[in-house]
Design a protein around this motif. Structure first.
Motif, short mmCIF file in Angstrom:
data_model
loop_
_atom_site.label_atom_id
_atom_site.label_comp_id
_atom_site.label_asym_id
_atom_site.label_seq_id
_atom_site.Cartn_x
_atom_site.Cartn_y
_atom_site.Cartn_z
N PHE A 266 0.83 -1.21 0.00
CA PHE A 266 0.00 0.00 0.00
C PHE A 266 0.86 1.25 0.00
O PHE A 266 0.58 2.21 -0.73
CB PHE A 266 -0.92 0.00 1.22
CG PHE A 266 -1.55 1.34 1.48
CD1 PHE A 266 -2.63 1.77 0.73
CD2 PHE A 266 -1.06 2.18 2.47
CE1 PHE A 266 -3.21 3.02 0.94
CE2 PHE A 266 -1.63 3.42 2.70
CZ PHE A 266 -2.70 3.84 1.93
N VAL A 267 1.93 1.27 0.80
CA VAL A 267 2.80 2.44 0.88
C VAL A 267 3.44 2.72 -0.48
O VAL A 267 3.58 3.87 -0.90
CB VAL A 267 3.86 2.24 1.98
CG1 VAL A 267 4.92 3.34 1.91
CG2 VAL A 267 3.21 2.24 3.35
N ARG A 268 3.84 1.65 -1.20
CA ARG A 268 4.46 1.83 -2.52
C ARG A 268 3.47 2.36 -3.54
O ARG A 268 3.84 3.13 -4.43
CB ARG A 268 5.06 0.51 -3.01
CG ARG A 268 6.31 0.06 -2.26
CD ARG A 268 7.01 -1.04 -3.03
NE ARG A 268 6.13 -2.18 -3.25
CZ ARG A 268 6.03 -3.23 -2.43
NH1 ARG A 268 6.74 -3.26 -1.31
NH2 ARG A 268 5.21 -4.23 -2.70
N GLN A 269 2.21 1.94 -3.46
CA GLN A 269 1.24 2.26 -4.49
C GLN A 269 0.26 3.35 -4.09
O GLN A 269 -0.67 3.65 -4.84
CB GLN A 269 0.46 0.99 -4.87
CG GLN A 269 1.33 -0.12 -5.39
CD GLN A 269 0.54 -1.39 -5.66
OE1 GLN A 269 -0.64 -1.49 -5.32
NE2 GLN A 269 1.19 -2.37 -6.27
N ALA A 270 0.44 3.94 -2.91
CA ALA A 270 -0.54 4.92 -2.42
C ALA A 270 -0.70 6.09 -3.36
O ALA A 270 -1.80 6.61 -3.56
CB ALA A 270 -0.13 5.40 -1.03
N GLY A 271 0.39 6.55 -3.96
CA GLY A 271 0.32 7.71 -4.84
C GLY A 271 -0.48 7.47 -6.10
O GLY A 271 -0.94 8.42 -6.74
N ASP A 272 -0.68 6.19 -6.49
CA ASP A 272 -1.43 5.88 -7.71
C ASP A 272 -2.89 5.55 -7.45
O ASP A 272 -3.64 5.30 -8.40
CB ASP A 272 -0.77 4.68 -8.42
CG ASP A 272 0.67 4.97 -8.81
OD1 ASP A 272 0.97 6.13 -9.10
OD2 ASP A 272 1.49 4.02 -8.79
N LEU A 273 -3.31 5.52 -6.20
CA LEU A 273 -4.68 5.14 -5.86
C LEU A 273 -5.61 6.34 -5.92
O LEU A 273 -5.20 7.49 -5.76
CB LEU A 273 -4.73 4.53 -4.45
CG LEU A 273 -3.96 3.23 -4.23
CD1 LEU A 273 -4.06 2.80 -2.77
CD2 LEU A 273 -4.48 2.13 -5.14
N ASP A 274 -6.88 6.05 -6.16
CA ASP A 274 -7.91 7.07 -6.07
C ASP A 274 -7.98 7.59 -4.64
O ASP A 274 -7.86 6.81 -3.69
CB ASP A 274 -9.26 6.47 -6.49
CG ASP A 274 -10.39 7.46 -6.37
OD1 ASP A 274 -10.51 8.34 -7.24
OD2 ASP A 274 -11.16 7.36 -5.38
N PRO A 275 -8.13 8.90 -4.41
CA PRO A 275 -8.11 9.43 -3.03
C PRO A 275 -9.07 8.75 -2.08
O PRO A 275 -8.71 8.44 -0.94
CB PRO A 275 -8.46 10.91 -3.24
CG PRO A 275 -8.00 11.22 -4.62
CD PRO A 275 -8.23 9.97 -5.41
N ALA A 276 -10.30 8.49 -2.54
CA ALA A 276 -11.26 7.84 -1.66
C ALA A 276 -10.84 6.41 -1.33
O ALA A 276 -10.90 5.97 -0.17
CB ALA A 276 -12.65 7.85 -2.31
#
Length: 280
Positions: A202-212
């Motif tokens: 999650f920490v690695r991919q957090a920047g690519d996720l939808d904010p919600a």
């Protein structure tokens, strides 16, 4: 009798220079190299057709005598198969159109730049293994050599080296400023490995996720992690996850470094005789 020096272990993807320094190299893969060879051969065929058209036009216009047509055809073939590849590889230090396309270059087995001798040997052998056999010999030999070397490489002492290295991943984030003091006393060792991997992902991919979706995922993972973290800092879920990942990473790194230091100390002590007893 002199004590032998430490052995130098050379892995398959390393070369040993004249100064006994092992260099990490990245040979080009088999399929990429086949694509590069195919591009060079297609370019050679197009150049041959162009020059053949010039010779044909010169013959029709009586610029060349009919008896010289065969001679000039052979000259064009020699230029396309031997002369031009040799000149190009020598001038560009192991590059060609196909190698530029796949990000590779020809180097010597000791890591040095390819020169005229290597380029000439490769071109001469290429007449047989590339042109006369449509690349079949080169494909078979390359499939059974460690660095996908073709017959010309084996005779010239060269191989194809990768020049485009993969992009390095971004540096992992450190401990958030709000958790600097907490990181010195935090207990995260009870965190299950499966949950730790999910949090790290999650920490690695957090920047690519939808904010919600990012907020929902952070809250869910933080709720699961709080059962195994002590003390639980009063921060938002994502900051908590960042701190947990950073603390675990730093402590695992220190543990590995300590293990390496202990192994090096034990290795250095092997072969040292106890005081008072002669070495055998």
């Amino acid at each position: 009798m002199p004590t032998p020096g430490p052995a130098v272990e050379i892995r398959q993807d390393e070369i040993l220079t004249g100064e006994a320094v092992a260099l990490d190299v990245q040979p080009i893969g088999y399929f990429l190299r086949a694509v590069g060879v195919l591009i060079d051969m297609v370019a050679g065929v197009l150049l041959f057709v162009l020059l053949a058209l010039v010779v044909s036009w010169a013959t029709r216009e009586n610029v060349l005598g009919g008896e010289l047509t065969g001679v000039f055809t052979i000259v064009v073939m020699v230029m396309v198969m031997v002369v031009i590849p040799t000149v190009v590889e020598t001038a560009t230090r192991g590059r060609s159109l196909g190698k530029l396309a796949i990000g590779a270059r020809i180097v010597r087995v000791d890591g040095g730049a390819s020169g005229f001798r290597q380029a000439l040997i490769r071109a001469l052998v290429g007449v047989f293994e590339l042109w006369f056999t449509a690349g079949a010999v080169a494909g078979i030999v390359g499939a059974f050599t460690p660095r996908s070397e073709r017959l010309g490489d084996l005779l010239a002492g060269t191989y194809s080296e990768r020049t485009r290295t993969p992009k390095l991943p971004p540096a992992p984030p450190g401990v958030p400023a709000a958790l600097t003091g907490w990181a010195t006393i935090a207990d995260v060792g009870r965190l299950p490995d499966r949950l730790a991997r999910r949090i790290a992902q999650f920490v690695r991919q957090a920047g690519d996720l939808d904010p919600a979706a990012r907020i929902r995922t952070a809250m869910r993972l933080a709720d699961e992690a709080r059962e195994f973290v002590s003390p639980v800092p009063p921060v938002d879920p994502e900051t908590l996850l960042l701190g947990v990942v950073a603390v675990r990473r730093e402590r695992e790194l220190r543990a590995l470094q300590g293990e390496d230091e202990r192994t090096a100390a034990l290795t250095a002590g092997v072969g040292v005789a106890p005081r008072g007893f002669p070495e055998r």
